[in-house]
Scaffold this motif. Structure first.
Motif, PDB file in Angstrom:
ATOM      1  N   VAL A 191      14.689 -14.947   7.736  1.00  0.00           N
ATOM      2  CA  VAL A 191      13.606 -14.159   7.170  1.00  0.00           C
ATOM      3  C   VAL A 191      12.658 -15.111   6.462  1.00  0.00           C
ATOM      4  N   LEU A 192      11.376 -15.034   6.759  1.00  0.00           N
ATOM      5  CA  LEU A 192      10.386 -15.900   6.129  1.00  0.00           C
ATOM      6  C   LEU A 192       9.951 -15.273   4.809  1.00  0.00           C
ATOM      7  N   VAL A 193       9.942 -16.085   3.757  1.00  0.00           N
ATOM      8  CA  VAL A 193       9.662 -15.583   2.411  1.00  0.00           C
ATOM      9  C   VAL A 193       8.533 -16.390   1.792  1.00  0.00           C
ATOM     10  N   ALA A 194       7.577 -15.689   1.187  1.00  0.00           N
ATOM     11  CA  ALA A 194       6.517 -16.314   0.391  1.00  0.00           C
ATOM     12  C   ALA A 194       6.644 -15.783  -1.029  1.00  0.00           C
ATOM     13  N   GLU A 200      -3.938 -19.955 -12.505  1.00  0.00           N
ATOM     14  CA  GLU A 200      -4.914 -19.770 -13.580  1.00  0.00           C
ATOM     15  C   GLU A 200      -5.944 -18.754 -13.121  1.00  0.00           C
ATOM     16  N   GLY A 201      -6.684 -18.236 -14.080  1.00  0.00           N
ATOM     17  CA  GLY A 201      -7.688 -17.224 -13.769  1.00  0.00           C
ATOM     18  C   GLY A 201      -7.432 -15.947 -14.547  1.00  0.00           C
ATOM     19  N   PRO A 202      -8.280 -14.946 -14.389  1.00  0.00           N
ATOM     20  CA  PRO A 202      -8.184 -13.715 -15.175  1.00  0.00           C
ATOM     21  C   PRO A 202      -7.096 -12.757 -14.698  1.00  0.00           C
ATOM     22  N   LEU A 203      -6.464 -13.066 -13.557  1.00  0.00           N
ATOM     23  CA  LEU A 203      -5.501 -12.151 -12.954  1.00  0.00           C
ATOM     24  C   LEU A 203      -4.135 -12.812 -12.851  1.00  0.00           C
ATOM     25  N   GLU A 204      -3.119 -12.164 -13.394  1.00  0.00           N
ATOM     26  CA  GLU A 204      -1.743 -12.627 -13.244  1.00  0.00           C
ATOM     27  C   GLU A 204      -1.127 -11.967 -12.016  1.00  0.00           C
ATOM     28  N   VAL A 205      -0.453 -12.768 -11.203  1.00  0.00           N
ATOM     29  CA  VAL A 205       0.183 -12.274  -9.981  1.00  0.00           C
ATOM     30  C   VAL A 205       1.569 -12.891  -9.870  1.00  0.00           C
ATOM     31  N   GLU A 206       2.557 -12.084  -9.473  1.00  0.00           N
ATOM     32  CA  GLU A 206       3.878 -12.608  -9.143  1.00  0.00           C
ATOM     33  C   GLU A 206       4.556 -11.632  -8.190  1.00  0.00           C
ATOM     34  N   GLY A 207       5.414 -12.164  -7.329  1.00  0.00           N
ATOM     35  CA  GLY A 207       6.113 -11.300  -6.383  1.00  0.00           C
ATOM     36  C   GLY A 207       6.438 -12.030  -5.101  1.00  0.00           C
ATOM     37  N   THR A 208       6.844 -11.288  -4.082  1.00  0.00           N
ATOM     38  CA  THR A 208       7.268 -11.870  -2.812  1.00  0.00           C
ATOM     39  C   THR A 208       6.698 -11.090  -1.638  1.00  0.00           C
ATOM     40  N   ALA A 209       6.578 -11.791  -0.523  1.00  0.00           N
ATOM     41  CA  ALA A 209       6.235 -11.179   0.762  1.00  0.00           C
ATOM     42  C   ALA A 209       7.237 -11.688   1.785  1.00  0.00           C
ATOM     43  N   ARG A 210       7.752 -10.794   2.630  1.00  0.00           N
ATOM     44  CA  ARG A 210       8.766 -11.161   3.625  1.00  0.00           C
ATOM     45  C   ARG A 210       8.332 -10.746   5.021  1.00  0.00           C
ATOM     46  N   GLN A 211       8.680 -11.622   5.982  1.00  0.00           N
ATOM     47  CA  GLN A 211       8.413 -11.349   7.385  1.00  0.00           C
ATOM     48  C   GLN A 211       9.744 -11.424   8.135  1.00  0.00           C
ATOM     49  N   PHE A 212      10.079 -10.345   8.885  1.00  0.00           N
ATOM     50  CA  PHE A 212      11.354 -10.257   9.579  1.00  0.00           C
ATOM     51  C   PHE A 212      11.177 -10.493  11.074  1.00  0.00           C
ATOM     52  N   PHE A 213      12.299 -10.811  11.729  1.00  0.00           N
ATOM     53  CA  PHE A 213      12.281 -11.138  13.155  1.00  0.00           C
ATOM     54  C   PHE A 213      11.798  -9.968  13.998  1.00  0.00           C
ATOM     55  N   ASP A 214      12.111  -8.741  13.595  1.00  0.00           N
ATOM     56  CA  ASP A 214      11.700  -7.563  14.360  1.00  0.00           C
ATOM     57  C   ASP A 214      10.270  -7.145  14.051  1.00  0.00           C
ATOM     58  N   ARG A 215       9.516  -8.037  13.412  1.00  0.00           N
ATOM     59  CA  ARG A 215       8.090  -7.866  13.092  1.00  0.00           C
ATOM     60  C   ARG A 215       7.846  -6.962  11.889  1.00  0.00           C
TER      61      ARG A 215
END
Length: 258
Positions: A191-194, A200-215
């Motif tokens: 499984v591909l994980v980002a 830096e900047g005015p917006l805080e971001v955190e989390g993950t995105a996943r791509q699976f073999f079955d699309r």
């Protein structure tokens, strides 16, 4: 000399000769031997398997790469592979790295450094409707694939100077980093994980995105404005619903690639 060595020496000589003939053959001729039809189109292929160049690489009328040159990397033979140093323009940005293929069907990319303009990247991947500007950089230490799916990935994507350009005055979003990795999937495929975070900047971001073999793909992010964020940032985030007790807005999406 033993009988086995006497028999083996001519065979090795014939194999070396055949490899030399293929390696020095015109790249355009070798490309014509590839199975047809192919999902990509090549423009102005020149040179040989040792050193060569192509003018462009297209897929469904979309230009993926141009001015690509390759140079044979003999040291890849020690790893039982055939490798090259690749340089050129990929997805609208400059790229330089190493690729290697093995007889058992593994393709790997190492020490790839690439970067360019976000708008040009979005146009190259067919997402030019997104009103985002900025710069992108890819530092890919290693990636490997077998068949048509990656088995490993290790790198970082950095988006810097991001702005949301929908309106008279662009909205500054800042810099975001995504660490690329892989994890084992339930079906035996990676499984591909980002893993994302704001730098830096005015917006805080955190989390993950996943791509699976079955699309399948899913995104799970948390966003919140920093204390000095302009009101327009807060208004944009308000469209995601109500924040939690720490001021985070949740963004969750699931879908499947076409």
């Amino acid at each position: 000399m033993s009988r086995r060595l006497i028999w083996l020496a001519p065979l090795l000589g014939v194999i070396a000769f055949l490899i030399g003939v293929v390696a020095m053959a015109p790249a355009a001729t070798l490309w014509q031997w590839a199975p047809q039809p192919l999902p990509i189109q090549v423009e102005r292929l020149s040179g040989t398997m040792i050193n060569g160049r192509l003018q462009g690489l297209m897929q469904q009328q979309r230009r993926l790469a141009e001015q690509i040159s390759w140079r044979w990397r003999p040291t890849a033979l020690f790893g039982a592979g055939w490798g090259y140093v690749i340089e050129g323009q990929v997805l609208g940005g400059s790229a330089l790295g190493q690729v290697k293929a093995t007889p058992w069907g593994t393709l790997s990319v190492d020490d790839l450094r690439a970067g360019g303009d976000v708008r040009t990247l979005l146009q190259a991947i067919g997402q030019d409707f997104l009103p985002v500007n900025g710069r992108w950089r890819l530092d890919l230490d290693h990636a490997a694939a077998r068949g048509q799916w990656p088995t490993a990935v290790d790198g970082t994507v950095t988006l810097s100077g991001l702005t949301w350009a929908l309106g008279r005055n662009p909205i500054v979003l800042g810099d975001i980093e995504a660490v690329l990795s892989d994890e084992p999937g339930d079906d035996g495929h990676a499984v591909l994980v980002a893993t994302l975070k704001s730098l830096e900047g005015p917006l805080e971001v955190e989390g993950t995105a996943r791509q699976f073999f079955d699309r399948r793909q899913n995104v799970d992010l948390r966003l919140r404005p920093r204390d000095d964020a302009p009101p327009i940032i807060r208004n944009l985030l308000g469209g995601l619903g109500q924040p939690d007790a720490q001021g985070w807005y949740r963004l969750q999406r699931e879908g499947r690639m076409p």
